[in-house]
Motif scaffolding. Structure first.
Motif, PDB file in Angstrom:
ATOM      1  N   GLY A 182       6.118 -22.137   1.439  1.00 15.75           N
ATOM      2  CA  GLY A 182       6.747 -21.893   0.196  1.00 15.75           C
ATOM      3  C   GLY A 182       6.073 -22.625  -0.971  1.00 15.75           C
ATOM      4  N   ARG A 183       5.163 -23.358  -0.481  1.00 14.57           N
ATOM      5  CA  ARG A 183       4.355 -24.386  -1.778  1.00 14.57           C
ATOM      6  C   ARG A 183       3.004 -23.580  -1.933  1.00 14.57           C
ATOM      7  NH1 ARG A 183       7.654 -28.592  -2.711  1.00 14.57           N
ATOM      8  NH2 ARG A 183       5.997 -29.685  -4.066  1.00 14.57           N
ATOM      9  N   HIS A 184       2.531 -22.767  -1.254  1.00 15.50           N
ATOM     10  CA  HIS A 184       1.296 -22.144  -1.341  1.00 15.50           C
ATOM     11  C   HIS A 184       1.260 -21.088  -2.714  1.00 15.50           C
ATOM     12  CE1 HIS A 184      -2.539 -20.408  -0.495  1.00 15.50           C
ATOM     13  NE2 HIS A 184      -2.537 -21.281   0.349  1.00 15.50           N
ATOM     14  N   LEU A 185       0.627 -21.497  -3.695  1.00 13.00           N
ATOM     15  CA  LEU A 185       0.392 -20.678  -5.107  1.00 13.00           C
ATOM     16  C   LEU A 185      -0.213 -19.408  -4.564  1.00 13.00           C
ATOM     17  CD1 LEU A 185      -0.485 -23.810  -7.138  1.00 13.00           C
ATOM     18  CD2 LEU A 185       1.795 -22.930  -6.796  1.00 13.00           C
ATOM     19  N   LYS A 186      -0.991 -19.139  -4.006  1.00 10.13           N
ATOM     20  CA  LYS A 186      -1.701 -17.771  -3.851  1.00 10.13           C
ATOM     21  C   LYS A 186      -0.897 -17.110  -2.775  1.00 10.13           C
ATOM     22  CE  LYS A 186      -5.237 -15.127  -3.939  1.00 10.13           C
ATOM     23  NZ  LYS A 186      -5.123 -14.235  -5.157  1.00 10.13           N
ATOM     24  N   LEU A 187      -0.618 -17.595  -1.603  1.00 11.87           N
ATOM     25  CA  LEU A 187       0.184 -16.675  -0.372  1.00 11.87           C
ATOM     26  C   LEU A 187       1.447 -16.892   0.044  1.00 11.87           C
ATOM     27  CD1 LEU A 187      -3.185 -17.525   2.041  1.00 11.87           C
ATOM     28  CD2 LEU A 187      -2.571 -15.225   0.375  1.00 11.87           C
ATOM     29  N   GLY A 188       2.036 -17.834  -0.867  1.00 12.07           N
ATOM     30  CA  GLY A 188       3.459 -18.100  -0.630  1.00 12.07           C
ATOM     31  C   GLY A 188       4.518 -16.867  -1.024  1.00 12.07           C
ATOM     32  N   PRO A 189       5.737 -16.938  -0.513  1.00 15.14           N
ATOM     33  CA  PRO A 189       6.535 -15.960  -0.991  1.00 15.14           C
ATOM     34  C   PRO A 189       6.802 -16.091  -2.411  1.00 15.14           C
ATOM     35  CG  PRO A 189       7.745 -17.465   0.313  1.00 15.14           C
ATOM     36  CD  PRO A 189       6.437 -17.880   0.428  1.00 15.14           C
ATOM     37  N   GLY A 190       6.519 -14.783  -3.171  1.00 15.93           N
ATOM     38  CA  GLY A 190       6.936 -14.548  -4.801  1.00 15.93           C
ATOM     39  C   GLY A 190       5.739 -15.228  -5.403  1.00 15.93           C
ATOM     40  N   THR A 191       4.553 -15.554  -4.960  1.00 16.09           N
ATOM     41  CA  THR A 191       3.699 -16.125  -5.640  1.00 16.09           C
ATOM     42  C   THR A 191       2.547 -15.070  -6.039  1.00 16.09           C
ATOM     43  OG1 THR A 191       2.322 -16.775  -3.535  1.00 16.09           O
ATOM     44  CG2 THR A 191       3.836 -18.345  -4.793  1.00 16.09           C
ATOM     45  N   LEU A 192       1.390 -15.389  -6.242  1.00 14.32           N
ATOM     46  CA  LEU A 192       0.247 -14.455  -6.611  1.00 14.32           C
ATOM     47  C   LEU A 192       0.009 -13.245  -5.846  1.00 14.32           C
ATOM     48  CD1 LEU A 192      -2.267 -17.302  -7.874  1.00 14.32           C
ATOM     49  CD2 LEU A 192      -0.891 -15.893  -9.461  1.00 14.32           C
ATOM     50  N   SER A 193      -0.060 -13.439  -4.507  1.00 16.27           N
ATOM     51  CA  SER A 193      -0.653 -12.212  -3.578  1.00 16.27           C
ATOM     52  C   SER A 193       0.724 -11.280  -3.893  1.00 16.27           C
ATOM     53  CB  SER A 193      -0.631 -12.820  -2.248  1.00 16.27           C
ATOM     54  OG  SER A 193       0.400 -13.473  -1.799  1.00 16.27           O
ATOM     55  N   ASP A 194       1.827 -11.801  -3.743  1.00 12.26           N
ATOM     56  CA  ASP A 194       3.049 -10.741  -3.801  1.00 12.26           C
ATOM     57  C   ASP A 194       2.855  -9.842  -5.097  1.00 12.26           C
ATOM     58  OD1 ASP A 194       4.299 -11.201  -1.532  1.00 12.26           O
ATOM     59  OD2 ASP A 194       5.905 -12.406  -2.296  1.00 12.26           O
ATOM     60  N   VAL A 195       2.573 -10.366  -6.207  1.00 13.83           N
ATOM     61  CA  VAL A 195       2.504  -9.877  -7.509  1.00 13.83           C
ATOM     62  C   VAL A 195       1.394  -8.875  -7.621  1.00 13.83           C
ATOM     63  CG1 VAL A 195       2.231 -10.143  -9.951  1.00 13.83           C
ATOM     64  CG2 VAL A 195       3.587 -11.841  -8.735  1.00 13.83           C
ATOM     65  N   GLU A 196       0.189  -9.558  -7.039  1.00 16.27           N
ATOM     66  CA  GLU A 196      -0.962  -8.671  -6.862  1.00 16.27           C
ATOM     67  C   GLU A 196      -0.894  -7.478  -5.984  1.00 16.27           C
ATOM     68  OE1 GLU A 196      -4.036 -11.488  -6.342  1.00 16.27           O
ATOM     69  OE2 GLU A 196      -3.748 -12.457  -8.532  1.00 16.27           O
ATOM     70  N   TRP A 197      -0.222  -7.733  -4.778  1.00  7.83           N
ATOM     71  CA  TRP A 197       0.011  -6.393  -3.917  1.00  7.83           C
ATOM     72  C   TRP A 197       0.806  -5.450  -4.725  1.00  7.83           C
ATOM     73  CZ3 TRP A 197      -1.989  -4.722   0.365  1.00  7.83           C
ATOM     74  CH2 TRP A 197      -2.656  -5.723   1.273  1.00  7.83           C
ATOM     75  N   MET A 198       1.932  -5.777  -5.205  1.00 10.36           N
ATOM     76  CA  MET A 198       2.788  -5.106  -5.753  1.00 10.36           C
ATOM     77  C   MET A 198       2.216  -4.202  -6.887  1.00 10.36           C
ATOM     78  SD  MET A 198       6.175  -4.085  -5.901  1.00 10.36           S
ATOM     79  CE  MET A 198       5.664  -2.492  -6.032  1.00 10.36           C
ATOM     80  N   VAL A 199       1.421  -4.724  -7.763  1.00  6.85           N
ATOM     81  CA  VAL A 199       0.469  -4.162  -8.813  1.00  6.85           C
ATOM     82  C   VAL A 199      -0.429  -3.002  -8.144  1.00  6.85           C
ATOM     83  CG1 VAL A 199      -1.320  -4.349 -10.424  1.00  6.85           C
ATOM     84  CG2 VAL A 199       0.831  -5.719 -10.493  1.00  6.85           C
ATOM     85  N   GLN A 200      -1.258  -3.320  -7.367  1.00  6.36           N
ATOM     86  CA  GLN A 200      -2.190  -2.833  -6.527  1.00  6.36           C
ATOM     87  C   GLN A 200      -1.363  -1.525  -5.819  1.00  6.36           C
ATOM     88  OE1 GLN A 200      -4.371  -5.654  -4.142  1.00  6.36           O
ATOM     89  NE2 GLN A 200      -5.123  -6.495  -5.954  1.00  6.36           N
ATOM     90  N   VAL A 201      -0.362  -1.930  -5.100  1.00  2.00           N
ATOM     91  CA  VAL A 201       0.436  -0.464  -4.509  1.00  2.00           C
ATOM     92  C   VAL A 201       0.616   0.502  -5.766  1.00  2.00           C
ATOM     93  CG1 VAL A 201       2.374   0.099  -3.264  1.00  2.00           C
ATOM     94  CG2 VAL A 201       1.266  -1.569  -2.347  1.00  2.00           C
ATOM     95  N   LEU A 202       1.040  -0.069  -6.558  1.00  2.00           N
ATOM     96  CA  LEU A 202       1.504   0.917  -7.876  1.00  2.00           C
ATOM     97  C   LEU A 202       0.301   1.583  -8.336  1.00  2.00           C
ATOM     98  CD1 LEU A 202       4.119  -1.187  -9.754  1.00  2.00           C
ATOM     99  CD2 LEU A 202       4.498   0.956  -8.331  1.00  2.00           C
ATOM    100  N   GLN A 203      -0.866   0.831  -8.554  1.00  2.00           N
ATOM    101  CA  GLN A 203      -2.229   1.486  -8.907  1.00  2.00           C
ATOM    102  C   GLN A 203      -2.584   2.634  -7.844  1.00  2.00           C
ATOM    103  OE1 GLN A 203      -4.005  -2.212  -9.224  1.00  2.00           O
ATOM    104  NE2 GLN A 203      -4.451  -1.957 -11.541  1.00  2.00           N
ATOM    105  N   LEU A 204      -2.500   2.331  -6.784  1.00  2.00           N
ATOM    106  CA  LEU A 204      -3.032   3.289  -5.708  1.00  2.00           C
ATOM    107  C   LEU A 204      -2.076   4.461  -5.482  1.00  2.00           C
ATOM    108  CD1 LEU A 204      -3.969   0.925  -2.517  1.00  2.00           C
ATOM    109  CD2 LEU A 204      -5.675   2.141  -3.968  1.00  2.00           C
ATOM    110  N   GLN A 205      -1.030   4.329  -5.724  1.00  3.25           N
ATOM    111  CA  GLN A 205      -0.084   5.487  -5.685  1.00  3.25           C
ATOM    112  C   GLN A 205      -0.071   6.318  -7.040  1.00  3.25           C
ATOM    113  OE1 GLN A 205       3.779   3.155  -4.979  1.00  3.25           O
ATOM    114  NE2 GLN A 205       3.979   4.020  -2.924  1.00  3.25           N
ATOM    115  N   HIS A 206      -0.001   5.644  -8.187  1.00  6.93           N
ATOM    116  CA  HIS A 206       0.089   6.532  -9.355  1.00  6.93           C
ATOM    117  C   HIS A 206      -0.974   6.456 -10.339  1.00  6.93           C
ATOM    118  CE1 HIS A 206       4.364   6.683  -8.146  1.00  6.93           C
ATOM    119  NE2 HIS A 206       4.387   5.408  -7.838  1.00  6.93           N
TER     120      HIS A 206
END
Length: 131
Positions: free
Chosen positions: A4-28
Motif C-alpha cells: 500500500g506504500r508502493h507509489l508505482k505498483l500499490g493500489p490506486g497508484t501510478l500503475s492503476d491509473v496508467e492501466w485504466m487509461v491504456q485500456v480505454l486507449q486500446l478499446q476506443h
C-alpha cells in the motif's frame, strides 16, 4: 514491504491509473483520436470528453497520479535516489512533505492524504477496469 506504500505498483497508484487509461486507449482509440497520446493526463481528459469516464472518476485518478508522481520526485530530491516506496520513518516523510508544501511535522497529514487519494483512485479503477 507494505504494498500500500508502493507509489508505482500499490493500489490506486501510478500503475492503476496508467492501466485504466491504456485500456480505454486500446478499446476506443480507433474512434477517439485524442486518446492517441502518450500523456496519461491528456488521455484522461480525452476519455471524459468522449464520455468514456465520468469527470469525477477521472479527477480521482488524476489526483492519485499527480500526488504519486510528486512524491516520487520529492523523494528523489530529498535522498538523491529514485524510490518507489513512501517512507515509513516520519522524519524522512516529513522532509518529503516539506518539499510538497506540507507544514513542518506534517508527515501524518501527508500520509493520510496519500492513503485517502489512493483508496479513492483504487475504487474508481476497480469499478471501471473490472466493471
Amino acid at each position: 514491504m507494505d504494498p500500500g506504500r508502493h507509489l508505482k505498483l500499490g493500489p490506486g497508484t501510478l500503475s492503476d491509473v496508467e492501466w485504466m487509461v491504456q485500456v480505454l486507449q486500446l478499446q476506443h482509440g480507433y474512434r477517439v483520436p485524442d486518446l492517441r497520446t502518450t500523456s496519461t493526463l491528456d488521455a484522461l481528459d480525452a476519455a471524459v470528453l468522449a464520455d468514456l469516464l465520468p469527470a469525477t472518476a477521472a479527477e480521482r485518478l488524476r489526483e492519485a497520479w499527480v500526488l504519486c508522481s510528486r512524491l516520487r520526485s520529492a523523494m528523489t530530491l530529498l535522498t538523491g535516489q529514485t524510490r518507489d516506496l513512501l517512507p515509513v520513518e516520519h522524519r524522512e516523510l516529513d522532509g518529503v512533505g516539506r518539499l510538497l508544501g506540507y507544514p513542518d511535522r506534517g508527515a501524518m497529514l501527508l500520509e493520510e492524504d496519500y492513503l485517502r487519494v489512493t483508496r479513492r483512485a483504487r475504487r474508481v479503477f476497480e469499478k471501471h477496469f473490472y466493471g
